[in-house]
Design a protein around this motif. Sequence first.
Motif, short mmCIF file in Angstrom:
data_model
loop_
_atom_site.label_atom_id
_atom_site.label_comp_id
_atom_site.label_asym_id
_atom_site.label_seq_id
_atom_site.Cartn_x
_atom_site.Cartn_y
_atom_site.Cartn_z
N ARG A 1 0.43 -8.21 9.89
CA ARG A 1 0.66 -6.89 10.20
C ARG A 1 -0.42 -6.06 9.71
NH1 ARG A 1 5.49 -4.76 7.04
NH2 ARG A 1 5.24 -2.80 8.60
N THR A 2 -0.69 -4.85 10.13
CA THR A 2 -1.88 -3.90 9.65
C THR A 2 -1.34 -2.88 8.46
OG1 THR A 2 -1.58 -2.35 11.56
CG2 THR A 2 -3.29 -4.19 11.72
N ALA A 3 -2.18 -2.43 7.85
CA ALA A 3 -1.87 -1.47 6.79
C ALA A 3 -2.74 -0.10 7.00
CB ALA A 3 -2.10 -1.81 5.33
N PHE A 4 -2.10 0.98 7.00
CA PHE A 4 -2.78 2.14 7.28
C PHE A 4 -2.38 3.08 6.02
CE2 PHE A 4 -1.94 6.62 8.68
CZ PHE A 4 -3.18 6.94 9.09
N TYR B 1 0.91 -0.98 -0.11
CA TYR B 1 -0.10 -0.04 0.04
C TYR B 1 0.96 1.25 -0.05
CZ TYR B 1 -3.76 -2.88 1.13
OH TYR B 1 -4.96 -3.98 1.12
N CYS B 2 0.38 2.32 -0.66
CA CYS B 2 0.92 3.70 -0.64
C CYS B 2 0.31 4.39 0.50
CB CYS B 2 0.74 4.38 -1.72
SG CYS B 2 -1.25 4.91 -2.05
N ALA B 3 1.13 5.24 1.08
CA ALA B 3 0.77 6.11 2.29
C ALA B 3 -0.41 6.76 2.06
CB ALA B 3 2.02 6.84 2.93
N THR C 1 1.19 -7.88 4.49
CA THR C 1 0.70 -6.47 4.47
C THR C 1 1.91 -5.60 4.60
OG1 THR C 1 -1.63 -7.20 4.90
CG2 THR C 1 -1.24 -5.14 4.70
N VAL C 2 2.19 -4.64 3.49
CA VAL C 2 3.42 -3.72 3.65
C VAL C 2 2.99 -2.39 3.16
CG1 VAL C 2 4.95 -5.86 3.61
CG2 VAL C 2 4.21 -4.47 1.52
N SER C 3 3.85 -1.74 3.34
CA SER C 3 3.48 -0.09 3.18
C SER C 3 4.73 0.22 2.66
CB SER C 3 3.29 0.55 4.48
OG SER C 3 3.16 1.77 4.20
N GLY D 1 7.69 2.23 9.83
CA GLY D 1 7.88 0.90 8.94
C GLY D 1 8.77 -0.06 9.70
N THR D 2 8.80 -1.19 8.83
CA THR D 2 9.74 -2.10 9.48
C THR D 2 10.60 -2.74 8.30
OG1 THR D 2 9.95 -4.18 10.93
CG2 THR D 2 8.09 -4.01 9.40
N SER D 3 11.58 -3.08 8.47
CA SER D 3 12.40 -3.83 7.26
C SER D 3 11.54 -5.00 6.61
CB SER D 3 13.72 -4.27 7.73
OG SER D 3 14.18 -4.94 6.42
N LEU D 4 11.49 -5.04 5.32
CA LEU D 4 10.73 -6.35 4.66
C LEU D 4 11.77 -7.18 4.23
CD1 LEU D 4 8.78 -3.98 1.86
CD2 LEU D 4 8.19 -4.71 4.16
N TRP D 5 12.81 -7.30 4.78
CA TRP D 5 13.90 -8.50 4.37
C TRP D 5 13.38 -9.90 5.15
CZ3 TRP D 5 17.59 -9.76 1.08
CH2 TRP D 5 18.42 -8.61 0.75
#
Length: 458
Positions: A374-377, A47-49, A333-335, A360-364
């Motif tokens: 995770r949630t998305a906002f 997701y974009c912010a 779910t990532v941002s 945010g947190t690393s996607l590695w």
Amino acid sequence: MIEPRNLLFLLADNHNSDFLGCYGHPVIRTPHLDKLADRGVRFENAYCASPLCCPSRAALATGRFPHQTGYWDNAIAYDGRIASWMHRLRDAGYTVASIGKLHFKSPDNDNGFSEEIIPMHILNGHGAVKNLLRSYEQGEPDSLGDERWGLYFSKSAAGDTDYQQYDRAITRHATEWLKNRATTLKQPWALFVSYPSPHPPLTAPQRLLDLYPPDSMPLPPRFSPGERSAHPAAEYQRRKFGTRDIVDETALRQAIAAYCGLVTHIDEQVGEIMAVLQAMPTLNPRLVYTSDHGEMLGAHGILGKGVLYEKAVRVPLIMAGEGIPEGRAAAETVSHVDLFPTLLESCGVNLRDDDNDLPGTSLWPAMTGSDRKRTAFAEYHANFSKSGSFMLRDGAMKLIYHVDMPAQLFDLDNDPQEATDLMIENPHAHRATTAALESQLRRICDPEEINQRAKADQ
């Protein structure tokens, strides 16, 4: 331990993630991006912010949401006052170059780059002043009338525009930079290549339109007046955007065909860059492809973006390169705000103490096989909206919270097209779920306070 690598970041504008072969589109031709996905990880729920160019790009750079930075719209744009991941890499000794569209405030600001090549920033340093106009007690801004409608329909034809000419110039500069600059640098590098396509007007070369017969184009969900959402936020967006009732299926299919042509055009630009990397294997950067936001393209009877439906707020996100598994579809779910810590880790650069409050947190971990819950906002505060709107997704359930308007609730597992607003269908049965999601949302921010602050700034 992740071995540091050079970085190549490719950004498109207005690319709906449904319109990629690797994301399951039935007719789109994106062979180079599909190949990139085969080489790496494709994020299925990115997701974009904020679904608008400048606030999205500011969040992508800073790793922070608009309510944290005050970059609300296309007039209050990123100005370098908050550190970007580009600043962090440059301060760590990287050469950080940009080529193409940035849509920041000005090249006179320190945006974090060592050099900006043929940049596009907001016009005259103040951009779309109309985006400051919202709904206040004093009244509402005028509709854009035929201006935007024409970008999708009357200009949906064969031809060439300044945007596509600019795309080709960006590719030319990028390939030259990789061939002549990257090979001579003594220090590590990061190259940010950003295109304006497939942003409207929906005008594409005839040879690309020929790939997409209009009668074979799938129609978007709920585009017709009798099916589309009647939520007041959607009605306001249509009215202020200048969107008429979409009743001509032939014209809509033609617009979708032209959009497909522009997506294939972007795929060709990426292909030219990939050909240089293939011919020069010693460069071997890690790669990222994403878009600043999506595009409704008629879904829900809406054109453009500026809403928090999936078509506008969900984005393609592909990462590939050394140490990244091949052919993986990550469900986490990532941002976009996750890219700041991800890119620093990829480049072997540590976060600073003042980065500790990044959301945010690393996607590695997600790339290497650990899908976390995770949630998305996301949020939106620009024109085409009467009040601030906020999205929170937790698993399959997605809340869209509107200040001073009814909330919306969708079950994306059973209703990925968001055809059924559960708060309209059966509000009593879903009141507890809506309340729980709103409680989670309020742990991130106070929607009413943020709405007031955004309008005050504007």
